[in-house]
Design a protein around this motif. Structure first.
Motif, PDB file in Angstrom:
ATOM      1  N   THR A  60      17.002  23.797  68.576  1.00  0.00           N
ATOM      2  CA  THR A  60      18.289  23.209  69.098  1.00  0.00           C
ATOM      3  C   THR A  60      19.061  22.524  67.635  1.00  0.00           C
ATOM      4  OG1 THR A  60      17.198  22.132  70.981  1.00  0.00           O
ATOM      5  CG2 THR A  60      19.384  20.850  70.242  1.00  0.00           C
ATOM      6  N   SER A  63      20.744  25.337  66.110  1.00  0.00           N
ATOM      7  CA  SER A  63      21.862  25.591  67.015  1.00  0.00           C
ATOM      8  C   SER A  63      23.170  24.838  66.644  1.00  0.00           C
ATOM      9  CB  SER A  63      21.573  25.603  68.486  1.00  0.00           C
ATOM     10  OG  SER A  63      20.788  26.732  68.730  1.00  0.00           O
ATOM     11  N   ALA A  67      26.550  25.736  65.244  1.00  0.00           N
ATOM     12  CA  ALA A  67      27.964  25.452  65.870  1.00  0.00           C
ATOM     13  C   ALA A  67      28.990  24.596  64.997  1.00  0.00           C
ATOM     14  CB  ALA A  67      27.572  24.516  67.280  1.00  0.00           C
ATOM     15  N   PHE A  85      30.295  33.966  75.774  1.00  0.00           N
ATOM     16  CA  PHE A  85      29.049  33.047  75.374  1.00  0.00           C
ATOM     17  C   PHE A  85      28.848  32.944  73.737  1.00  0.00           C
ATOM     18  CE2 PHE A  85      24.629  32.894  73.964  1.00  0.00           C
ATOM     19  CZ  PHE A  85      24.319  31.768  74.946  1.00  0.00           C
ATOM     20  N   GLN A  86      29.147  33.963  73.001  1.00  0.00           N
ATOM     21  CA  GLN A  86      29.359  34.013  71.663  1.00  0.00           C
ATOM     22  C   GLN A  86      30.497  33.088  71.203  1.00  0.00           C
ATOM     23  OE1 GLN A  86      29.887  38.225  70.541  1.00  0.00           O
ATOM     24  NE2 GLN A  86      27.463  38.436  70.466  1.00  0.00           N
ATOM     25  N   ALA A  89      29.656  29.360  71.635  1.00  0.00           N
ATOM     26  CA  ALA A  89      28.376  29.017  70.920  1.00  0.00           C
ATOM     27  C   ALA A  89      28.765  27.865  69.482  1.00  0.00           C
ATOM     28  CB  ALA A  89      27.285  29.891  70.401  1.00  0.00           C
ATOM     29  N   ASN A  90      30.156  27.827  69.439  1.00  0.00           N
ATOM     30  CA  ASN A  90      30.584  27.255  68.229  1.00  0.00           C
ATOM     31  C   ASN A  90      31.676  26.269  68.798  1.00  0.00           C
ATOM     32  OD1 ASN A  90      32.148  26.492  65.952  1.00  0.00           O
ATOM     33  ND2 ASN A  90      31.539  28.531  64.947  1.00  0.00           N
ATOM     34  N   ALA A  94      29.916  22.984  72.045  1.00  0.00           N
ATOM     35  CA  ALA A  94      28.578  23.252  71.841  1.00  0.00           C
ATOM     36  C   ALA A  94      27.822  22.212  71.242  1.00  0.00           C
ATOM     37  CB  ALA A  94      28.497  24.717  70.980  1.00  0.00           C
ATOM     38  N   GLN A  98      24.418  20.998  72.881  1.00  0.00           N
ATOM     39  CA  GLN A  98      22.871  21.118  72.152  1.00  0.00           C
ATOM     40  C   GLN A  98      22.462  19.864  71.739  1.00  0.00           C
ATOM     41  OE1 GLN A  98      20.939  23.659  71.841  1.00  0.00           O
ATOM     42  NE2 GLN A  98      22.653  24.825  72.431  1.00  0.00           N
ATOM     43  N   GLY A 136      17.604  25.539  77.093  1.00  0.00           N
ATOM     44  CA  GLY A 136      18.306  25.580  76.055  1.00  0.00           C
ATOM     45  C   GLY A 136      17.452  26.409  74.817  1.00  0.00           C
ATOM     46  N   ASN A 137      18.165  27.248  74.339  1.00  0.00           N
ATOM     47  CA  ASN A 137      17.794  28.217  73.357  1.00  0.00           C
ATOM     48  C   ASN A 137      16.484  29.181  73.902  1.00  0.00           C
ATOM     49  OD1 ASN A 137      19.503  27.310  71.117  1.00  0.00           O
ATOM     50  ND2 ASN A 137      18.190  25.479  71.200  1.00  0.00           N
TER      51      ASN A 137
END
Length: 169
Positions: A60, A63, A67, A85-86, A89-90, A94, A98, A136-137
Motif C-alpha cells: 500500500t 502504491s 500514485a 485502471f492504469q 492508479a495515479n 488513488a 490507498q 487492495g494490491n
C-alpha cells in the motif's frame, strides 16, 4: 487363554511381555488429552496474519508513492477496462483509496499481535475476516488462506474458553 481379543496385551499400548518395545515409534501426541497448548495453536496463524498485514502495508505504501509520482504510460494494446485502471492508479483519488488500505492493514497487524498475546479475541476475528477481504494490491491472495486458518482456530471452543478465561482473570 484370556477373553481379551487383542494379542498385544490387556489394553492398547501395553506390552504383555515386560518393558517398552524398543522398536516402537515415539509418541509425539503432546500433552495428555492430545490437545496442543493454546499458545502453540495460535502462534502460526497469528504470524501468518502478521506477515499478511505487513506485506499489505508495504504494498500500500508503494502504491501511494507511485500514485504521487508522474502518471505511468498507458498501454495502448491493453483492453479498455485495463487502460482505465492504469489511468486511475495515479492522482489524489488513488492516494485516498490507498490510504484506506493503510488502516485495513493496520487492523490486520493489530489483530495478529493481539492474537499472539491471547487478548481481545474479537479483534483477531475481525482481522481474520478483513484479511480475507483485503483486495487492495491483491493482498487477498495471501489473506484468504491465512484468514480462514486463523478464523478456524479462533472459533474453536477451547480457544474461545481460554480467551474468555483470560479476560475474566
Amino acid at each position: 487363554m484370556s477373553n481379551n481379543p487383542s494379542p498385544f496385551g490387556d489394553s492398547y499400548g501395553q506390552n504383555p511381555y515386560g518393558g517398552q518395545n524398543p522398536y516402537s515409534s515415539p509418541n509425539f501426541a503432546g500433552p495428555p488429552g492430545g490437545q496442543a497448548p493454546l499458545g502453540a495453536k495460535l502462534i502460526a496463524p497469528a504470524v501468518g496474519l502478521l506477515i499478511t498485514g505487513i506485506f499489505g502495508m508495504l504494498m500500500t505504501i508503494a502504491s501511494i508513492v507511485m500514485a504521487l509520482g508522474p502518471p505511468p504510460a498507458v498501454d495502448p494494446n491493453a483492453p479498455p477496462f485495463l487502460q482505465e485502471f492504469q489511468k486511475g492508479a495515479n492522482g489524489p483519488q488513488a492516494v485516498v483509496i490507498q490510504s484506506i488500505f493503510i488502516f485495513v492493514n493496520l487492523l490486520i497487524i493489530i489483530g495478529a499481535v493481539l492474537m499472539m498475546l491471547q487478548r481481545m479475541r474479537g479483534v483477531g476475528i475481525a482481522a481474520s475476516v478483513v484479511a480475507m477481504l483485503n483486495f487492495g494490491n491483491c493482498c487477498c491472495l495471501l489473506g484468504i488462506p491465512v484468514g480462514i486458518w486463523s478464523l478456524i482456530i479462533l472459533l474453536q471452543p477451547d480457544v474461545k474458553a481460554a480467551f474468555d478465561q483470560r479476560a475474566h482473570s
